[in-house]
Design an enzyme around this catalytic site. Sequence first.
Site, PDB file in Angstrom:
ATOM      1  N   TYR A  89      -2.576 -28.412  24.318  1.00 58.32           N
ATOM      2  CA  TYR A  89      -1.432 -29.051  24.787  1.00 58.32           C
ATOM      3  C   TYR A  89      -1.758 -30.642  24.755  1.00 58.32           C
ATOM      4  O   TYR A  89      -2.329 -31.627  25.248  1.00 58.32           O
ATOM      5  CB  TYR A  89      -1.683 -29.067  26.452  1.00 58.32           C
ATOM      6  CG  TYR A  89      -0.339 -29.033  26.736  1.00 58.32           C
ATOM      7  CD1 TYR A  89       1.068 -28.759  26.047  1.00 58.32           C
ATOM      8  CD2 TYR A  89      -0.031 -29.805  28.045  1.00 58.32           C
ATOM      9  CE1 TYR A  89       2.718 -29.650  26.187  1.00 58.32           C
ATOM     10  CE2 TYR A  89       1.297 -29.788  28.437  1.00 58.32           C
ATOM     11  CZ  TYR A  89       2.688 -29.362  27.336  1.00 58.32           C
ATOM     12  OH  TYR A  89       3.878 -30.145  27.794  1.00 58.32           O
TER      13      TYR A  89
ATOM     14  N   ARG B 100      18.724  -1.167  57.804  1.00 64.70           N
ATOM     15  CA  ARG B 100      17.669  -1.472  58.377  1.00 64.70           C
ATOM     16  C   ARG B 100      15.975  -2.074  57.520  1.00 64.70           C
ATOM     17  O   ARG B 100      15.370  -2.436  58.387  1.00 64.70           O
ATOM     18  CB  ARG B 100      17.894  -0.671  59.083  1.00 64.70           C
ATOM     19  CG  ARG B 100      18.369   0.499  60.158  1.00 64.70           C
ATOM     20  CD  ARG B 100      17.691   1.970  60.563  1.00 64.70           C
ATOM     21  NE  ARG B 100      18.833   2.625  59.729  1.00 64.70           N
ATOM     22  CZ  ARG B 100      18.307   4.057  59.028  1.00 64.70           C
ATOM     23  NH1 ARG B 100      17.938   4.408  60.246  1.00 64.70           N
ATOM     24  NH2 ARG B 100      19.029   4.730  58.718  1.00 64.70           N
TER      25      ARG B 100
ATOM     26  N   GLY C 139      24.391   3.546  49.749  1.00 60.16           N
ATOM     27  CA  GLY C 139      24.314   2.636  51.102  1.00 60.16           C
ATOM     28  C   GLY C 139      23.317   0.922  50.891  1.00 60.16           C
ATOM     29  O   GLY C 139      23.276   1.273  50.408  1.00 60.16           O
TER      30      GLY C 139
HETATM   31  C1  UD1 Z   1      21.540  12.380  55.646  1.00 63.92           C
HETATM   32  C2  UD1 Z   1      22.170  13.945  55.745  1.00 63.92           C
HETATM   33  C3  UD1 Z   1      20.607  14.890  56.936  1.00 63.92           C
HETATM   34  C4  UD1 Z   1      19.261  14.386  56.006  1.00 63.92           C
HETATM   35  C5  UD1 Z   1      19.500  13.427  56.139  1.00 63.92           C
HETATM   36  C6  UD1 Z   1      17.449  13.709  55.344  1.00 63.92           C
HETATM   37  C7  UD1 Z   1      24.273  14.174  55.713  1.00 63.92           C
HETATM   38  C8  UD1 Z   1      25.759  13.826  56.198  1.00 63.92           C
HETATM   39  N1  UD1 Z   1      22.895  14.403  56.225  1.00 63.92           N
HETATM   40  O1  UD1 Z   1      21.271  11.860  56.270  1.00 63.92           O
HETATM   41  O2  UD1 Z   1      21.289  16.007  57.302  1.00 63.92           O
HETATM   42  O3  UD1 Z   1      18.636  15.150  56.945  1.00 63.92           O
HETATM   43  O4  UD1 Z   1      20.462  12.279  54.985  1.00 63.92           O
HETATM   44  O5  UD1 Z   1      17.667  11.864  54.659  1.00 63.92           O
HETATM   45  O6  UD1 Z   1      24.420  14.276  54.313  1.00 63.92           O
HETATM   46  N2  UD1 Z   1      25.343   7.437  50.542  1.00 63.92           N
HETATM   47  C9  UD1 Z   1      26.004   7.809  49.933  1.00 63.92           C
HETATM   48  N3  UD1 Z   1      28.003   7.265  50.299  1.00 63.92           N
HETATM   49  C10 UD1 Z   1      28.292   6.939  51.525  1.00 63.92           C
HETATM   50  C11 UD1 Z   1      26.824   7.828  52.499  1.00 63.92           C
HETATM   51  C12 UD1 Z   1      25.628   8.176  51.939  1.00 63.92           C
HETATM   52  O7  UD1 Z   1      25.510   7.307  48.739  1.00 63.92           O
HETATM   53  O8  UD1 Z   1      28.797   7.334  51.956  1.00 63.92           O
HETATM   54  C13 UD1 Z   1      23.127   8.073  50.347  1.00 63.92           C
HETATM   55  C14 UD1 Z   1      22.658   6.654  50.747  1.00 63.92           C
HETATM   56  O9  UD1 Z   1      23.057   5.479  49.922  1.00 63.92           O
HETATM   57  C15 UD1 Z   1      21.603   7.679  51.042  1.00 63.92           C
HETATM   58  C16 UD1 Z   1      21.723   9.191  51.262  1.00 63.92           C
HETATM   59  O10 UD1 Z   1      23.257   8.520  50.540  1.00 63.92           O
HETATM   60  O11 UD1 Z   1      20.994   6.908  50.038  1.00 63.92           O
HETATM   61  C17 UD1 Z   1      21.951   9.474  52.546  1.00 63.92           C
HETATM   62  O12 UD1 Z   1      21.954   8.683  53.563  1.00 63.92           O
HETATM   63  P1  UD1 Z   1      22.135   7.953  54.878  1.00 63.92           P
HETATM   64  O13 UD1 Z   1      23.271   7.110  55.614  1.00 63.92           O
HETATM   65  O14 UD1 Z   1      21.164   7.165  54.952  1.00 63.92           O
HETATM   66  O15 UD1 Z   1      21.802   9.576  55.594  1.00 63.92           O
HETATM   67  P2  UD1 Z   1      21.077  10.394  56.545  1.00 63.92           P
HETATM   68  O16 UD1 Z   1      22.025  10.199  57.946  1.00 63.92           O
HETATM   69  O17 UD1 Z   1      19.900  10.234  56.581  1.00 63.92           O
END
Ligand code: UD1
Length: 481
Positions: free
Chosen positions: A394, A19, A15
Site C-alpha cells: 500500500y 420479549r 409478530g
Molecule cells: C401460539 C398458539 C398456541 C401454541 C403456540 C406454540 C394460537 C392462538 N396459539 O401461541 O396454541 O401453543 O403458538 O408456540 O395460535 N403471528 C402473526 N400474526 C398474529 C399473531 C401471531 O403472524 O396476529 C405469528 C407470530 O409472529 C409467531 C406465531 O404467529 O411467529 C405465533 O404467535 P404467538 O403470539 O407467539 O403465539 P403464542 O401465544 O405463542
Amino acid sequence: MSANRPAAVVVLAAGEGTRMKSKTPKVLHEIAGRSLVGHVVSAARELEPEHLVVVVGHAREQVKGHLEAHYAGTRTAVQEEQNGTGHAVRMALEELGQAPDGTVVVVCGDTPLLSGETLKALAGTHAADGNAVTVLTAEVPDSTGYGRIVRDASGAVTEIVEHKDASAEQLAIREINSGVFAFDGKLLAEALGKVRTDNSQGEEYLTDVLSILREAGHRVGASIAGDHREILGINNRVQLAEARALLNQRLLERAMMAGVTVVDPASVFVDVTVTFEADAIVLPGTQLLGATHIAEDAVVGPNSRLKDTRVGKGARVDNTVSDTAVVGEGASVGPYAYLRPGTNLGAKAKAGTYVEMKNATIGEGTKVPHLSYVGDATIGEYTNIGAASVFVNYDGEAKHHTTVGSHCKTGSDNMFVAPVTIGDGAYTAAGSVITKDVPAGALAVARGQQRNIEGWVARKRPGSAAAQAAQVASGDSASES
Ligand code: UD1
Ligand code: CA
C-alpha cells in the site's frame, strides 16, 4: 417427488417479538448462520409446496428484504395489524387469491428447530388418515404459555385451549399445540370465516379452526412429535441461546455419526452450511462458519474461527482466524495465523506463527513460517520467505502486487515494496528493502553497509557497564588493579 406435496405452506412471522428487546425483528435473529425464519423456510421447502407464503407485519420491509435476498421464490402476505394467528392465515389465503385445493401446512416463524422430516411426517399422517386438520403436538415438561390439547374419553382431540383461556384442570395438561398444522385448504378457508374473537386476547385464534371443523363433523387428528425440543418457540434471548445449543448439538451429532471427530462438542460451534469429510478432526474452542468445508484427515483447532474456508485433506489449522480462504492438502496454518479473503495456500504450503495473509496465492510447498504479512502477492512453489517479512502493498493510495517465483530463498526482515517481482531461484539478503525487480537466480542485497567504529563506547560512554564489559572482553584488566 413427495407424495404428500402440499398446495401451500404458510409461515407466520408478523409478530413483533417484544420479549427479544431488540431493534432486530425476532424472526431475523440468527442461530447457526441462519435467521429463525430462514430455518423455518428451509424446513418448509423440504415439503416442496406449490406456494410458500410468509405472513409479515412488524418490520415487514426488513423481513421481506431478507426473504427476497436469501429465499427467492417465497411470497409474502401483509398482515397490517396482528389480530391473531387465525387472522394471519386468512391474510395468507387472500394473498393466494383462492383457497388452495389440497393441503395447507401452517408453521410459526419462531420455531427454528422444526425439521423437514417432522413436517413430512405430519403431512403423511394427515393424508393417510384423511383428516380435515392434523395438529402437531408434543408432551413438554413445562407447558406454560402454550395452547393445551384437550382430548375426550376416547382419546380424540376435541379442542385447543390457549393458556390464558384454560381452566385449572386444562392447565394441568402437558400435551401442547406446537403451532404446526396440516389443513385441507378449502375447509380451512371456510372455517377461518367462522372464527370469533371472544377470547381473553380478543384475537382470531387459528386453534379455534380445529373445534369448528370437528363440530362440523370433519376428521380431526393429532400427530405427537417424537422430540418435543423440535417445537421450541423462541420468545426471548434465553430461548434463543437454548435453541442455538440444541441445533449445534444436532449438527455436531450428525457430523460425528458421519465419521468426524469432535473432541469437545460443548466448545465447538458450527453453522448449518458447514460440511465435513469422514476423519476430519475438530479440536476444542473452534467456530466453523458459512461455507466452511473440512476435508478428510484435516485437523482444525484448538481455538480457531474459520468462515467460508476450505481446508484440504490432511491440513493442519491451529489457533487461526480465517475468512474466505483455501488451505491446500497437507498445508499447515498457525499457530496464531490470520488468513483474510483471497488467501489460497497450495498443497503442503505453510502460513506459520503470527503470519497474516490477504489476497495471496501461495504455491505448493512454499513456506511463510514466522511473523510476516503477505498481502496482494503471488508466490511460486517451494519458496521460503524469511522471518519477519512484509509485503508492502500500500502506497497510501493504491494497493500493488508482488510476485515471487519458485524455489526462492528470501532473507529475514525483508520489505517487498510492491509492485515488484522476484525471479525463480533468486535469493535476497536479510534486512533488505526490495524496491527493484530481482532477476532469476540473483542475490539481491538492499541494505546499508555495516560500519564498525572501534572504541566508541569507551570514548562516548566512559564508566558505563557497557564500557566495562567491553574492557573485560578486550583483555585489558588495567582498571581492575
Ligand atoms: C401460539 C398458539 C398456541 C401454541 C403456540 C406454540 C394460537 C392462538 N396459539 O401461541 O396454541 O401453543 O403458538 O408456540 O395460535 N403471528 C402473526 N400474526 C398474529 C399473531 C401471531 O403472524 O396476529 C405469528 C407470530 O409472529 C409467531 C406465531 O404467529 O411467529 C405465533 O404467535 P404467538 O403470539 O407467539 O403465539 P403464542 O401465544 O405463542
Ligand atoms: Ca410464540
